[in-house]
Write a protein that holds these residues in place. Structure first.
Motif, mmCIF file in Angstrom:
data_model
loop_
_atom_site.group_PDB
_atom_site.id
_atom_site.type_symbol
_atom_site.label_atom_id
_atom_site.label_comp_id
_atom_site.label_asym_id
_atom_site.label_seq_id
_atom_site.Cartn_x
_atom_site.Cartn_y
_atom_site.Cartn_z
ATOM 1 N N GLY A 36 0.967 -1.164 0.132
ATOM 2 C CA GLY A 36 -0.127 0.069 -0.081
ATOM 3 C C GLY A 36 0.656 1.210 0.163
ATOM 4 N N GLY A 37 2.008 1.197 -0.107
ATOM 5 C CA GLY A 37 3.265 2.101 0.038
ATOM 6 C C GLY A 37 3.388 2.671 -1.472
ATOM 7 N N PHE A 38 4.293 3.425 -1.450
ATOM 8 C CA PHE A 38 4.664 4.318 -2.555
ATOM 9 C C PHE A 38 5.049 3.394 -3.495
ATOM 10 C CE2 PHE A 38 8.977 6.580 -4.313
ATOM 11 C CZ PHE A 38 8.185 6.849 -5.408
ATOM 12 N N VAL A 39 6.468 2.736 -3.426
ATOM 13 C CA VAL A 39 6.986 1.861 -4.450
ATOM 14 C C VAL A 39 6.133 0.637 -4.512
ATOM 15 C CG1 VAL A 39 8.971 0.356 -4.741
ATOM 16 C CG2 VAL A 39 9.305 2.629 -3.742
ATOM 17 N N ASP A 58 -0.092 -4.908 4.718
ATOM 18 C CA ASP A 58 0.297 -3.823 4.915
ATOM 19 C C ASP A 58 -0.526 -3.216 6.252
ATOM 20 O OD1 ASP A 58 0.792 -0.886 4.899
ATOM 21 O OD2 ASP A 58 1.551 -1.120 2.858
ATOM 22 N N ASN A 59 0.217 -2.483 7.060
ATOM 23 C CA ASN A 59 -0.597 -1.906 8.240
ATOM 24 C C ASN A 59 -0.878 -0.745 8.222
ATOM 25 O OD1 ASN A 59 1.916 -0.445 8.453
ATOM 26 N ND2 ASN A 59 2.322 -1.135 10.629
ATOM 27 N N PHE A 60 -0.506 -0.089 6.930
ATOM 28 C CA PHE A 60 -0.964 1.463 6.584
ATOM 29 C C PHE A 60 -0.488 2.597 7.689
ATOM 30 C CE2 PHE A 60 -3.922 -1.344 4.495
ATOM 31 C CZ PHE A 60 -3.557 -1.106 3.249
ATOM 32 N N ALA A 102 10.031 4.264 5.255
ATOM 33 C CA ALA A 102 11.334 4.636 4.414
ATOM 34 C C ALA A 102 11.868 6.165 4.778
ATOM 35 C CB ALA A 102 11.163 4.431 2.941
ATOM 36 N N THR A 117 9.989 -4.053 12.956
ATOM 37 C CA THR A 117 9.612 -4.341 11.436
ATOM 38 C C THR A 117 10.777 -4.908 10.388
ATOM 39 O OG1 THR A 117 8.052 -2.529 11.601
ATOM 40 C CG2 THR A 117 8.763 -3.037 9.337
ATOM 41 N N SER A 140 16.384 -3.560 0.492
ATOM 42 C CA SER A 140 17.157 -2.850 1.302
ATOM 43 C C SER A 140 17.676 -1.433 0.831
ATOM 44 C CB SER A 140 18.596 -3.788 1.395
ATOM 45 O OG SER A 140 19.588 -3.282 2.118
ATOM 46 N N THR A 141 18.354 -0.753 1.197
ATOM 47 C CA THR A 141 18.797 0.490 0.775
ATOM 48 C C THR A 141 20.053 0.939 0.822
ATOM 49 O OG1 THR A 141 18.403 2.721 1.981
ATOM 50 C CG2 THR A 141 18.471 0.814 3.632
ATOM 51 N N TYR A 170 16.942 2.398 11.624
ATOM 52 C CA TYR A 170 16.769 1.971 9.878
ATOM 53 C C TYR A 170 17.941 1.398 9.315
ATOM 54 C CZ TYR A 170 15.091 2.667 5.090
ATOM 55 O OH TYR A 170 14.891 2.500 3.734
ATOM 56 N N ILE A 197 18.438 -0.253 -2.492
ATOM 57 C CA ILE A 197 17.460 0.711 -3.402
ATOM 58 C C ILE A 197 18.079 2.288 -3.063
ATOM 59 C CG2 ILE A 197 15.118 1.890 -3.796
ATOM 60 C CD1 ILE A 197 13.996 -0.947 -2.856
ATOM 61 N N THR A 200 14.367 7.252 -4.357
ATOM 62 C CA THR A 200 13.616 7.064 -5.435
ATOM 63 C C THR A 200 12.469 8.087 -5.119
ATOM 64 O OG1 THR A 200 14.120 4.666 -5.342
ATOM 65 C CG2 THR A 200 12.103 5.386 -6.453
HETATM 66 P P1 NAD Z 1 6.485 3.587 2.069
HETATM 67 O O1 NAD Z 1 6.439 4.169 3.461
HETATM 68 O O2 NAD Z 1 5.392 4.607 1.113
HETATM 69 O O3 NAD Z 1 6.013 2.346 2.032
HETATM 70 C C1 NAD Z 1 6.101 1.244 2.860
HETATM 71 C C2 NAD Z 1 5.009 0.558 3.260
HETATM 72 O O4 NAD Z 1 5.200 -0.496 4.249
HETATM 73 C C3 NAD Z 1 3.742 1.378 3.753
HETATM 74 O O5 NAD Z 1 2.737 1.069 2.981
HETATM 75 C C4 NAD Z 1 3.523 1.346 5.333
HETATM 76 O O6 NAD Z 1 2.363 1.239 5.777
HETATM 77 C C5 NAD Z 1 4.053 -0.277 5.221
HETATM 78 N N1 NAD Z 1 4.557 -0.732 6.582
HETATM 79 C C6 NAD Z 1 5.536 -0.257 7.416
HETATM 80 N N2 NAD Z 1 5.508 -0.945 8.436
HETATM 81 C C7 NAD Z 1 4.765 -1.943 8.363
HETATM 82 C C8 NAD Z 1 4.635 -2.976 9.336
HETATM 83 N N3 NAD Z 1 5.310 -3.239 10.319
HETATM 84 N N4 NAD Z 1 3.807 -4.183 8.805
HETATM 85 C C9 NAD Z 1 3.051 -3.913 7.464
HETATM 86 N N5 NAD Z 1 3.428 -2.959 6.773
HETATM 87 C C10 NAD Z 1 4.228 -2.011 7.216
HETATM 88 O O7 NAD Z 1 7.876 3.662 1.668
HETATM 89 P P2 NAD Z 1 8.615 3.263 0.067
HETATM 90 O O8 NAD Z 1 9.211 4.654 -0.375
HETATM 91 O O9 NAD Z 1 7.461 2.925 -0.869
HETATM 92 O O10 NAD Z 1 9.600 2.071 0.538
HETATM 93 C C11 NAD Z 1 9.298 0.890 0.432
HETATM 94 C C12 NAD Z 1 10.536 0.007 0.752
HETATM 95 O O11 NAD Z 1 11.590 0.459 -0.293
HETATM 96 C C13 NAD Z 1 10.970 0.397 2.074
HETATM 97 O O12 NAD Z 1 11.316 -1.066 2.756
HETATM 98 C C14 NAD Z 1 12.046 1.343 2.099
HETATM 99 O O13 NAD Z 1 12.994 1.002 3.132
HETATM 100 C C15 NAD Z 1 12.607 0.904 0.625
HETATM 101 N N6 NAD Z 1 13.427 1.947 0.142
HETATM 102 C C16 NAD Z 1 13.058 2.973 -0.345
HETATM 103 C C17 NAD Z 1 13.750 4.168 -0.838
HETATM 104 C C18 NAD Z 1 12.979 5.348 -1.353
HETATM 105 O O14 NAD Z 1 13.792 6.109 -1.710
HETATM 106 N N7 NAD Z 1 11.709 5.227 -1.488
HETATM 107 C C19 NAD Z 1 15.012 4.291 -0.688
HETATM 108 C C20 NAD Z 1 15.654 2.812 -0.001
HETATM 109 C C21 NAD Z 1 14.817 1.893 0.179
#
Ligand code: NAD
Ligand code: UDP
Ligand code: UDP
Length: 343
Positions: A36-39, A58-60, A102, A117, A140-141, A170, A197, A200
């Motif tokens: 439910g998140g961005f990526v 997702d826990n939103f 993230a 988490t 990962s990141t 983190y 990653i 992004t």
């Molecule tokens: P985001 O916050 O939009 O998405 C993360 C999702 O995980 C959310 O929908 C959130 O509700 C859910 N979540 C968080 N904790 C949870 C839990 N305990 N149980 C169930 N759901 C849970 O972030 P994003 O940018 O989409 O990142 C996605 C992944 O990519 C993450 O693991 C992040 O660490 C990794 N990442 C992202 C970036 C970036 O620039 N966007 C860079 C490096 C790594």
């Protein structure tokens, strides 16, 4: 077949984006944690278009049901509202494990939860992968490199992380996540993929996530002062979300099991970035330097030789194109939320 499928999808009066037909053999059951998140939601779109059965958990906490609402009710789509710190028993073929806050303000909001988490949550997903024999990809990141002393960063660099600093929940959480993946691979023969990653951006970023892209775009749209933390000489390299989704799928489908950087090597200082966004939005706002944040990595750029060699992947979307799409999303979203009434 496609016409039949479309008719099938429009039952209950709701119509869905068209998806490919997948026959029994090529259709996979795929779990996306954090879907439910961005990526995650962009990845879900791609996997749904390909005709797979997709379940999100997702826990939103930082995600939003709006990101996947176009799939709700579709026969191939399922949504589980659950915290991955709790065990999850389902049957799947592949797991994309993305659940984790993230952005720095989000992951620092409740550091203990961020650690749980990324450790307990990841153990659960690896335990699930082990039980059902699924392939698992861990998000990962670049933060595993900390404030890097090697530039650009290749996957062979071990990093420079402060284990007790504000980012540690983190950074170290993700480092343990990687360690767990290779322990399960070695000991339990789980098939793992690790994507490191880099920054992004794109539509569906959380407007309030406090990251540089969302902050600068919002400030520019609202004609507020653009806040550069510290000297503004620190650098980042920004990748558009569709490039990342291509890379994640290519990595999952490859035979390559060591960590792979996924990012766009075009590097800018944060001040340059502020100027680029201001110009694209067309605002007249001031750019101001404010206090630096603690342990802010000073330089970041991926070495993507591995991804190019083993996945035949490299990013395609130039910064300007990606930012234009993102700015449009932010404008539409502000309109939708009726916060500022942008026309
Ligand atoms: P985001 O916050 O939009 O998405 C993360 C999702 O995980 C959310 O929908 C959130 O509700 C859910 N979540 C968080 N904790 C949870 C839990 N305990 N149980 C169930 N759901 C849970 O972030 P994003 O940018 O989409 O990142 C996605 C992944 O990519 C993450 O693991 C992040 O660490 C990794 N990442 C992202 C970036 C970036 O620039 N966007 C860079 C490096 C790594
Ligand atoms: N687990 C899960 N779903 C499954 C299988 C396991 O959530 O389908 C969890 C399980 O609760 C355990 C963790 O994953 O806490 C690790 O599983 P593993 O089999 O490695 O460990 P064990 O159950 O032997 O402690
Ligand atoms: N940053 C900034 N102003 C903001 C938000 C962030 O100058 O309003 C800087 C931040 O200090 C860092 C860079 O932009 O140097 C990227 O920050 P972000 O939080 O987006 O992600 P990070 O790469 O640090 O995880």
């Amino acid at each position: 077949l496609e016409a039949k499928f479309h008719a099938f999808n429009t039952k209950n009066g709701k119509s869905y984006p068209d998806v490919k037909y997948q026959n029994f053999r090529s259709k996979k059951r795929i779990l996306v944690t954090g879907g439910g998140g961005f990526v995650g939601s962009h990845l879900v779109d791609r996997l749904m278009y390909e005709g797979h059965e997709v379940t999100i958990v997702d826990n939103f906490f930082t995600g939003n049901k709006n990101n996947v609402e176009h799939w709700i009710g579709h026969n191939n789509f399922e949504m589980i509202h659950q915290d991955i710190v709790n065990p999850l028993f389902i049957e799947v073929d592949e797991i994309y494990h993305l659940a984790s806050p993230a952005s720095p303000p989000h992951y620092m909001f409740n550091p203990v939860k961020t650690i749980k988490t990324n450790t307990i949550g990841t153990i659960n997903m690896l335990g699930l992968a082990k039980r059902v024999g699924a392939k698992i990809l861990i998000a990962s990141t670049s933060e595993v490199y900390g404030d890097p002393e090697v530039h650009p960063q290749p996957e062979t660099y071990w990093g420079n992380v402060n284990p007790i600093g504000p980012r540690a929940c983190y950074d170290e959480g993700k480092r343990v996540s990687e360690t767990l993946s290779y322990a399960y691979a070695k000991q339990e023969k789980v098939s793992v993929r690790v994507a490191r990653i880099f920054n992004t951006y794109g539509p569906r970023m959380n407007l309030q996530d406090g990251r540089v892209v969302s902050n600068f775009i919002l400030q520019a749209l609202r004609n507020e002062t653009i806040t550069v933390y510290g000297s503004g000489k620190q650098t980042r390299s920004f990748q558009y979300v569709s490039d990342l989704v291509d890379g994640l799928i290519a990595l999952m489908n490859s035979n390559y099991s060591l960590p792979v950087n996924l990012g766009n090597p075009t590097e800018h200082t944060i001040t340059e970035f502020a100027v680029i966004i201001k110009k694209l939005v067309g605002g007249k706002n001031k750019i101001q330097m404010v206090n630096a944040v603690e342990d802010d990595p000073q330089r970041r750029r991926p070495d993507i030789t591995r991804a190019m060699t083993y996945l035949n992947w490299k990013p395609k979307i130039p910064l300007k194109t990606g930012l234009e799409k993102t700015i449009k999303y932010f404008k539409d979203e502000l309109n939708r939320q009726n916060i500022h009434g942008f026309a």
